[in-house]
Design an enzyme around this catalytic site. Structure first.
Site: not given
Ligand SMILES: NC(=O)c1ccc[n+]([C@@H]2O[C@H](COP(=O)([O-])OP(=O)(O)OC[C@H]3O[C@@H](n4cnc5c(N)ncnc54)[C@H](OP(=O)(O)O)[C@@H]3O)[C@@H](O)[C@H]2O)c1
Length: 509
Positions: A204, A208, A261, A266
C-alpha cells in the site's frame, strides 16, 4: 522520456489531478476478511470514498464474505458504521443509498464449499439484477495461509480462470510469503487458479502520492536528476518509524517481525524507486523492469554483525502513556525472539551507486511516526568542514504528511561568514488544490481499471526475499534475543552503532 510519455503522475485519466473520471465499468468487489481490521478501517471506507467522488459506476457492488452469522441488515449496518467512522469524505445519504443497493453479505468459512456456492449464486443474482456483468474483483484481506484455499474454492465454483466470470481478478494483501521459498509456492498456488495478469499484489506504500512522486522528483527535475549518483550522493537513509506497538495484532506479528513485515516490502520498494535507472517509458512494465534490475543489484554486507541491528521494545512511557513491553503483548510468547526494530546497510552494485550505502531502518514504539527517504549529498568541496555546520539533503516525506524538504546551507545574516542549515519545503496539502486519493482508494481503483503500475509483480517480490532471506537467516542464528530499547527512543544502541561505525548518524526526523 518523461516529457513525451506520460508518467505515473501525468496520466490523463488520473482522477486526483482534476481530469475526467476513468471508466471502471460494471463490477463487483468481493471482500474476504470483511470483518477484519484492514477492511473496517481502510478498505470499506475507501470504497465509499471512491463512490462519493463519482469514481464507481451505479452498477458497482460490494460483497462481503465472512464466517459470522450476520444477515443482510446487520452487514449493511456494519458497513455504514465503518464508513461513518473512517471514510475520508463526508457522509452523504444519497451516495450511501446508491452504494447500499449493491451491498450483499455471504456467510461462510473459507474452507466451506457451500459458502462459495452461495457466493456464486449471489454473484449471479447481481449480474442479473444489478448489472455487474460477470466482472469480479476478489480482495483477499486475510492471513496469507488462507490465500490458497480461497483461490481454490473460487476456482471450483467457476469464479477464477477459465470459469464463467468474465473478468476475474484477485488482490492479495501483504505479506506475500515468509521467505523466498514460501513466496514462490504461494505464487504457484495462486497462478494455478488465476492468470498471472489478473493477480494484484498490494504494497500500500506504492499507493501513496509522495511515493509515486519519487520518480517525478528525480527525473523531471534536472536539479536532482543531474546529481543523483555516487559522485554527488554520500548515502541514502530510508526510515519507517511507528510510535504504535503491535496494536492487538501480536498473533500476526510473532515470528514475522520488522524485517519481514516492513523491510522486505515497503523499504525495499522505496529503495528500488530511489535507485532505479530511468525507464525507457513510464509504463508499468518498464518501471517494473528497472525496479527488478536494481533489486537484483542489491548486496548485503559481508559482516551483518557490524552492519545490521535488531531490537525489541521493553516497557516504558511514550507520549505520557505507559507502554506494555513487547513480550507482555497479547499473542507473544515469553521466549519470543521476534524483533520490533530492524536496521541494515545495503549496497547497490551498479555504476551509479558505487560506494553509496543505503541505510534502512524500521521500528515500532519509536519516538514518532515518520516515513521518509533522505538522500544526503556529499559535502561541498568549497567550504571547509569546520565552517560547514549543515548537511545538504533532499528528504522525501511520506508519512505522516507527504512532501519534500531540501536542506541547504545558507549564510547567517551579519558580517561574519557563518553557515547554517535552512530548509525549502514542499507540502502536498498546501501546494496543490487537487485532492489526492488515499492509498487504498488508489489501489482499488487501479485494480478495477486493470492498471498494474502500483502493484509489485511477483519477480520484485522474489527479488526482495532474495535480499531479506540471508539477513533473516543471520538474525535467526544469532545468539540471544533482539537488543532491548526504550519506547520513545530511536531504537537500540546497535542501530546507532551501525551508523557511527561508518562515520555517519541517523537523522532525527
Ligand atoms: N491491519 C492492517 O493495518 C494491515 C496492514 C497491511 C496489511 N494487512 C494485511 O491484510 C490482511 C488482513 O489483515 P487484518 O488486520 O484485517 O486481519 P484480521 O483483523 O485478523 O482479519 C482477518 C479476517 O479474516 C477472517 N477469517 C479468518 N479465518 C477465516 C475463516 N476460516 N473463514 C472466514 N473468515 C476468516 C476474519 O474473520 P473473523 O472476524 O470472523 O475472525 C477476519 O475478517 C493480512 O494479510 C494482513 O497482513 C493488514
Amino acid at each position: 522520456m518523461l516529457h513525451t510519455t506520460p508518467g505515473p503522475n501525468f496520466r490523463p485519466d488520473d482522477p486526483g489531478e482534476g481530469h475526467s473520471a476513468p471508466d471502471v465499468g460494471p463490477c463487483a468487489l468481493v471482500l474476504f476478511g470483511v470483518t477484519g481490521d484492514l477492511a473496517r478501517k481502510k478498505l470499506i471506507p475507501a470504497v465509499y470514498d471512491l463512490a462519493s467522488q463519482g469514481l464507481l459506476p451505479p452498477t458497482f457492488s460490494l460483497v462481503g464474505y465472512g464466517r459470522r452469522g450476520w444477515d443482510h441488515e446487520v452487514f449493511v449496518k456494519e458497513v455504514k458504521e465503518s464508513v461513518q467512522d473512517y471514510a475520508r469524505t463526508p457522509f452523504v445519504e444519497s451516495v450511501w443509498q446508491e452504494l447500499a443497493r449493491g451491498i450483499r453479505f455471504v456467510s461462510g468459512d473459507f474452507s466451506d464449499p457451500s459458502g462459495f456456492r452461495r457466493l456464486r449464486d449471489v454473484l449471479r443474482e447481481l449480474d442479473e439484477n444489478h448489472g455487474t456483468a460477470g466482472s469480479y474483483l476478489f480482495y483477499l484481506s486475510v492471513a496469507p495461509k488462507a490465500f490458497g484455499v480461497i483461490c481454490e474454492q473460487l476456482s471450483q465454483q467457476g469464479l477464477a480462470r477459465s470459469g464463467r466470470a468474465a473478468w476475474p481478478k484477485v488482490i492479495i494483501e501483504k505479506p506475500f510469503g515468509h521467505d523466498l521459498a514460501s513466496a514462490r509456492e504461494l505464487n504457484r498456488t495462486i497462478e494455478t487458479f488465476f492468470d498471472a495478469a489478473s493477480v494484484f499484489r498490494v504494497d500500500h506504500y506504492l499507493g501513496k502520492e509522495a511515493v509515486q512522486n519519487v520518480l517525478t522528483l528525480r527525473f523531471a527535475n534536472r536539479l536532482f536528476d543531474a546529481l543523483w549518483n555516487a559522485e554527488h550522493i554520500d548515502h541514502v537513509q530510508i526510515t519507517m518509524a511507528e510510535d504504535i506497538g503491535v496494536d492487538g495484532r501480536g498473533g500476526y506479528y510473532e515470528g514475522v517481525g520488522a524485517g519481514r513485515d516492513v523491510m522486505q516490502n515497503h523499504l525495499l520498494q522505496l529503495l528500488a524507486l530511489t535507485a532505479m535507472e530511468r525507464p525507457p517509458s513510464f509504463t508499468a512494465e518498464n518501471i517494473a523492469e528497472e525496479k527488478a534490475r536494481v533489486l537484483s543489484a542489491v548486496r548485503i554486507p559481508a559482516d551483518l554483525s557490524q552492519h545490521s541491528a535488531r531490537g525489541r521494545y521493553g516497557e516504558g512511557r511514550l507520549g505520557g502513556q505507559k507502554i506494555t513491553g513487547f513480550l507482555a503483548e497479547a499473542g507473544i510468547p515469553a521466549d519470543s525472539t521476534t524483533e520490533t526494530y530492524a536496521a541494515v546497510r545495503l549496497a547497490v552494485d551498479t555504476q551509479r551507486w558505487k560506494g553509496v550505502p543505503f541505510y534502512l531502518r524500521t521500528g515500532k514504539r519509536l519516538e514518532r511516526r515518520v516515513t521518509e527517504i533522505a538522500v544526503v549529498f556529499k559535502a561541498s568541496q568549497h567550504v571547509s568542514p569546520s565552517e560547514l555546520n549543515s548537511e545538504n539533503a533532499l528528504v522525501i516525506r511520506i508519512q505522516p504528511e507527504q512532501g519534500a524538504t531540501a536542506h541547504l546551507s545558507s549564510k547567517v545574516p551579519g558580517r561574519g561568514m557563518e553557515i547554517r542549515d535552512v530548509t525549502m519545503d514542499f507540502n502536498y496539502s498546501t501546494a496543490f488544490s487537487e485532492e489526492s486519493l488515499e492509498a487504498y482508494e488508489r489501489l482499488i481503483l487501479d485494480a478495477l481499471l486493470n492498471d498494474h503500475l502500483l502493484f509489485p509483480p511477483h519477480r520484485e517480490i522474489e527479488l526482495s526475499w532474495q535480499v531479506m532471506d540471508p539477513i533473516e537467516r543471520y538474525w535467526a542464528a544469532a545468539p540471544g534475543a533482539p537488543e532491548h530499547y526504550q519506547p520513545g527512543s530511536w531504537g537500540p544502541a546497535s542501530g546507532d552503532a551501525l551508523m557511527t561505525r561508518d562515520g555517519r548518524s541517523w537523522r532525527r526526523p
